[in-house]
Design an enzyme around this catalytic site. Structure first.
Site, short mmCIF file in Angstrom:
data_model
loop_
_atom_site.label_atom_id
_atom_site.label_comp_id
_atom_site.label_asym_id
_atom_site.label_seq_id
_atom_site.Cartn_x
_atom_site.Cartn_y
_atom_site.Cartn_z
N ASP A 82 -8.63 -6.15 -4.65
CA ASP A 82 -8.09 -4.84 -3.91
C ASP A 82 -9.42 -3.81 -4.11
OD1 ASP A 82 -6.88 -2.66 -2.66
OD2 ASP A 82 -5.11 -3.34 -3.40
N HIS A 84 -6.78 -6.07 -0.37
CA HIS A 84 -5.75 -5.22 -0.12
C HIS A 84 -4.62 -5.64 0.70
CE1 HIS A 84 -3.80 -1.25 -0.47
NE2 HIS A 84 -4.05 -0.91 0.80
N SER A 115 0.90 -1.35 -0.04
CA SER A 115 0.09 0.01 -0.09
C SER A 115 0.86 1.31 -0.15
CB SER A 115 -0.99 -0.09 1.19
OG SER A 115 -2.00 1.14 1.00
#
Length: 510
Positions: free
Chosen positions: A400, A439, A192
């Site tokens: 995601d 994610h 991320s």
């Protein structure tokens, strides 16, 4: 392999140590007197095995018991905390953890999530358990919102890239002071924001690391505003979360078996032409159907953002298979805070800015000005990083909903083109896509795999990862394994044996 990437490490460390190379190890507590540029060491203490307790989160008086329990298996280590002030407005907190015994001679820095604002203690602990010296930074502010950036351009730069680079230099100097030798290899491990940080390091400071793991790189686009405009602007368009599973099952029904295997996963969502119109209510609204405005909203979620004046495609959105996580972007009543804060505090510099006024023509242009995207790491030229043997392992889950997977595919392709084609690039960069993974992990698909081990073999033994074995667990028990393949290859069932066993699959170009 050189002691530090690019052969500059010894010179940099010597400079950081004020010209004096440390040849003998220092005690942990003795590191408190170490002098480094723009650095104040605030803590240097030995932490006994199982004794570390993380600081309480912002707003809490004590850490959660479960958080403390997670560190009970840590062996003794030296904990160093420091404050870095490379500018007058900087206040960067870093921590460096050094195994008291069993150091593998290497350094693994770990990344952040969202707007950061906190040290990544759990990720540091994982690195130390594996024998690494590790480091993390809060990126120069406290708290996980973007409020710090308003009228503080230097703090924004600290968040964007300076804190990670400064942390890297200081951590290597501290490692050399403690062990009497520099790390023989340095790795970055992040997802991320951490994935974006890793790319920024490779692009801007190619000599900092020998290998980088960059998962779901969170480069800024206005995706949250695109989805909010589709679902939240008009109350009639709002899709209740209770309908997400209905839409998800319809998407699976349309596309699951496209890869020749009905396994509850969409292998390649780019080949899925699911139309949510199949769920259109035939009469009144109900829990198992979508109204006309809801159908249009769902179509927009699946569609790239479009400039209303020119018709030009602006940026990627989500893909079929992501529906169970749509609440991240579409729950409301406001857009997802990460991007909302980007436009409030960085782009428009107005705490009262109203997202409903966003213009997908002029305001996208404003948002994409270089000074507003100082954190983005989209430069495809990684030649300096690759030239000294640097390796980049990219990964991204197809389900995601925080960061569009299509963005990472586009970036990978741009790097390959810059390197002279996919064949040449594959020696230095590989991308692994995970069907059904959310994610940075989780989801219906296999989502646990050994990224660090794969990168170690690639950097240290020259063995590029041909596949990664991933697993999915339910209630702590593994119930499916599946190979992850380097893009554009995908896992293909051999035709016999359990579809839940990775051994019955092979990586092939579709």
């Amino acid at each position: 392999m050189k002691p530090l990437a690019g052969g500059l490490g010894a010179l940099l460390l010597a400079a950081l140590m004020n010209g004096h190379t440390v040849n003998a190890a220092a005690s942990c507590e003795g590191l408190a007197s170490l002098t480094l540029p723009n650095t104040t060491i605030t803590l240097a203490q030995t932490v006994s095995a199982g004794a570390f307790t993380p600081p309480a989160p912002a707003g809490a008086t004590t850490p959660a018991p479960a958080a403390a329990q997670a560190f009970k298996t840590l062996l003794a280590f030296c904990r160093v905390a420091a404050t870095l002030k490379p500018t007058n407005d900087s206040d960067i907190k870093v921590e460096v953890w050094l195994p008291a015994g069993g150091w593998n001679g290497k350094f693994q820095a770990v990344g952040n999530g969202g707007w950061a604002g906190v040290i990544s203690y759990s990720a540091m602990a994982d690195a130390v358990r594996a024998g690494y010296a590790s480091a993390s930074t809060d990126t120069g502010h406290v708290g996980g919102r973007g409020t710090f950036a308003l009228d503080h351009p230097e703090k924004l730069i600290d968040f964007a890239w300076r804190s990670e680079h400064e942390m890297t230099l200081k951590a290597k100097a501290i490692i050399q002071a403690f062990y009497g030798s520099a790390p023989k290899l340095s790795y970055w491990n992040g997802c991320s924001t951490g994935g974006r940080q890793g790319l920024k390091e490779a692009q801007k400071f190619p000599d900092d690391y020998d290998g980088i793991i960059a998962g779901a790189p969170a480069n800024r686009t206005a995706i949250s505003l695109w989805i909010a405009a589709a679902v939240l602007k008009n109350p009639a368009s709002y899709i209740p979360p209770a309908k997400y599973p209905v839409i998800h099952q319809a998407a699976l029904a349309a596309c699951d078996s496209r890869d020749g295997l009905k396994d509850g996963l969409i292998d390649d969502p780019t080949k899925c032409d699911f139309d949510p119109k199949v769920l259109l209510c035939k009469g009144a609204d109900g829990p198992a159907c979508l109204t006309v405005p809801q159908v249009e909203a769902a179509k927009k979620i699946y569609s790239p953002a479009i400039n209303p004046r020119t018709g030009q495609q602006l940026f990627s959105s989500l893909v079929p298979g992501t529906e169970l996580g749509w609440g991240v972007q579409a729950l409301g009543p406001e857009p997802s805070a990460n991007i909302y804060d980007q436009y409030r505090y960085v782009v428009f510099k107005d705490v009262n800015w109203d997202w409903k006024t966003f213009n997908f023509d002029s305001d996208v242009v404003r948002g994409d000005l270089p000074e507003n995207l100082v954190m983005n790491a989209t430069d495809p030229n990684m030649k300096a990083f690759f030239s000294h043997g640097g390796k980049l392992l990219l990964y991204h889950g197809w389900s995601d909903t925080n960061v569009p997977t299509l963005n990472t595919i586009k970036y990978h392709k741009s790097v390959a083109e810059t390197m002279g084609g996919a064949a040449k690039a594959s020696d230095s960069v590989r991308l692994f896509l995970e069907p059904g993974m959310g994610h940075c992990g989780g989801g219906e698909g296999p989502n646990v795999f050994d990224k660090v081990g794969a990168l170690e073999q690639w950097v240290e033994q020259g063995k590029a990862p041909q596949m990664l074995n991933a697993s999915h667990s339910t209630n702590g028990k593994v119930d499916r394994t599946r190979p992850l393949c380097p893009y554009p290859q995908v896992a293909k069932y051999k035709g016999t044996g359990s579809i839940d066993d990775a051994a019955n699959f092979v990586c092939k170009v579709p």
